[in-house]
Design a protein around this motif. Structure first.
Motif, PDB file in Angstrom:
ATOM      1  N   MET A   1       0.830  -1.188   0.000  1.00 13.79           N
ATOM      2  CA  MET A   1       0.000   0.000   0.000  1.00 13.79           C
ATOM      3  C   MET A   1       0.877   1.255   0.000  1.00 13.79           C
ATOM      4  O   MET A   1       1.888   1.318   0.691  1.00 13.79           O
ATOM      5  CB  MET A   1      -0.906   0.021   1.224  1.00 13.79           C
ATOM      6  N   LYS A   2       0.472   2.244  -0.782  1.00 10.78           N
ATOM      7  CA  LYS A   2       1.244   3.479  -0.871  1.00 10.78           C
ATOM      8  C   LYS A   2       1.076   4.332   0.378  1.00 10.78           C
ATOM      9  O   LYS A   2       1.981   5.087   0.743  1.00 10.78           O
ATOM     10  CB  LYS A   2       0.815   4.263  -2.112  1.00 10.78           C
ATOM     11  N   GLU A  41      -6.555  -4.435   4.109  1.00  6.48           N
ATOM     12  CA  GLU A  41      -5.142  -4.311   3.755  1.00  6.48           C
ATOM     13  C   GLU A  41      -4.324  -3.693   4.882  1.00  6.48           C
ATOM     14  O   GLU A  41      -3.118  -3.485   4.746  1.00  6.48           O
ATOM     15  CB  GLU A  41      -4.989  -3.455   2.487  1.00  6.48           C
ATOM     16  N   ILE A 221      -9.591   1.074  -3.500  1.00  2.78           N
ATOM     17  CA  ILE A 221      -8.442   0.214  -3.220  1.00  2.78           C
ATOM     18  C   ILE A 221      -7.322   0.471  -4.217  1.00  2.78           C
ATOM     19  O   ILE A 221      -6.136   0.432  -3.875  1.00  2.78           O
ATOM     20  CB  ILE A 221      -8.857  -1.284  -3.219  1.00  2.78           C
ATOM     21  N   ASN A 222      -7.671   0.791  -5.461  1.00  2.00           N
ATOM     22  CA  ASN A 222      -6.644   1.095  -6.456  1.00  2.00           C
ATOM     23  C   ASN A 222      -5.920   2.394  -6.138  1.00  2.00           C
ATOM     24  O   ASN A 222      -4.714   2.516  -6.380  1.00  2.00           O
ATOM     25  CB  ASN A 222      -7.265   1.166  -7.857  1.00  2.00           C
ATOM     26  N   LYS A 225      -3.384   1.821  -3.440  1.00  2.00           N
ATOM     27  CA  LYS A 225      -2.265   1.025  -3.955  1.00  2.00           C
ATOM     28  C   LYS A 225      -1.289   1.867  -4.748  1.00  2.00           C
ATOM     29  O   LYS A 225      -0.213   1.408  -5.108  1.00  2.00           O
ATOM     30  CB  LYS A 225      -2.789  -0.114  -4.847  1.00  2.00           C
ATOM     31  N   GLU A 227      -2.104   3.348  -7.736  1.00  2.00           N
ATOM     32  CA  GLU A 227      -2.392   3.334  -9.169  1.00  2.00           C
ATOM     33  C   GLU A 227      -2.917   4.696  -9.616  1.00  2.00           C
ATOM     34  O   GLU A 227      -3.412   5.489  -8.822  1.00  2.00           O
ATOM     35  CB  GLU A 227      -3.415   2.234  -9.495  1.00  2.00           C
TER      36      GLU A 227
END
Length: 234
Positions: A1-2, A41, A221-222, A225, A227
């Motif tokens: 995870m970012k 997460e 969620i993206n 992450k 993205e």
């Protein structure tokens, strides 16, 4: 995870779904599912939700209610939405705490910064209701301020559009979406992202903002992450 700790800003209007007002149970359920994916997460999640689906304070003067009274009514509307979201999240097995800028001990805790951070560290989702407890401040300003106070890594502004555009995409077919843009460029181009108080708070504290479409499954969620979803403002 970012990101490790996020603040998710949701609009009250988004809860209407296909309805003209109020809360759409299907929309609430979708949001709970999306937040559950992020929570699974291991992220620390705080949420600020608006109240425009129930009452918008800035429009109160049109029906003969003064601005201050109307803003307080809007704050109470955010608490209703926050309680609905809290119930939906807990139905999915998540632990939550609702903290309010206005004291109402029967339904939520008063906002105390250190307590909010401790709740996040213990894995609880913290929902901030009733704005900051003062009139003339929007829930966007609440989101920016609370994010700074809890030392969030980013403000995620979940909307019904997929980012920041050069013009209103619903009115201008030639409007283009920015994948990334600076705070200064937003100022110079006069783009409508948040109210100026909220936006300036983020800029002065180097807190990035991501504007994205919360209604598209998987987008949240993206985003966490890392993205390229929506528009990153930094």
């Amino acid at each position: 995870m970012k990101y490790k700790r996020i603040l998710l800003k949701l609009s009250g209007e988004a809860l209407m779904g296909g309805q003209k007002y109020g809360i759409d149970p299907a929309q609430l359920e979708q949001y709970a599912q999306e937040i559950r994916k992020v929570k699974d997460e291991g992220l620390e999640v705080a949420i600020v939700i608006g109240g425009g689906n129930i009452f918008r304070g800035v429009q109160s003067s049109t029906i003969g209610i003064d601005r201050v009274q109307g803003d307080y009514m809007g704050m109470l509307a955010t608490v209703i939405n926050a309680m609905a979201l809290q119930s939906a999240l807990e139905a999915h097995g998540m632990f939550t705490r609702l903290m309010s800028g206005i004291k109402m001990e029967q339904v939520c805790e008063p906002f105390i910064r250190r307590r909010a951070i401790r709740h996040l560290e213990k894995g609880r989702i913290v929902i901030f209701g009733a704005g900051i407890g003062n009139p003339y401040f929007t829930t966007d300003s609440t989101a920016s301020l609370r994010a700074i106070e809890i030392e969030a890594d980013v403000v995620l502004k979940g909307t019904r559009v997929d980012g920041v555009y050069s013009a209103d995409p619903e009115k201008d077919p030639n409007a283009t979406r920015y994948a990334q843009i600076s705070f200064q460029e937003v100022y110079e181009k006069g783009l409508n992202v948040m109210d100026m108080t909220a936006f300036t708070l983020c800029q002065e504290n180097n807190l990035p903002i991501i504007v994205f479409d919360m209604n598209k499954p998987g987008n949240l969620i993206n985003v966490v992450k890392g993205e390229e979803v929506g528009t990153l403002i930094n």
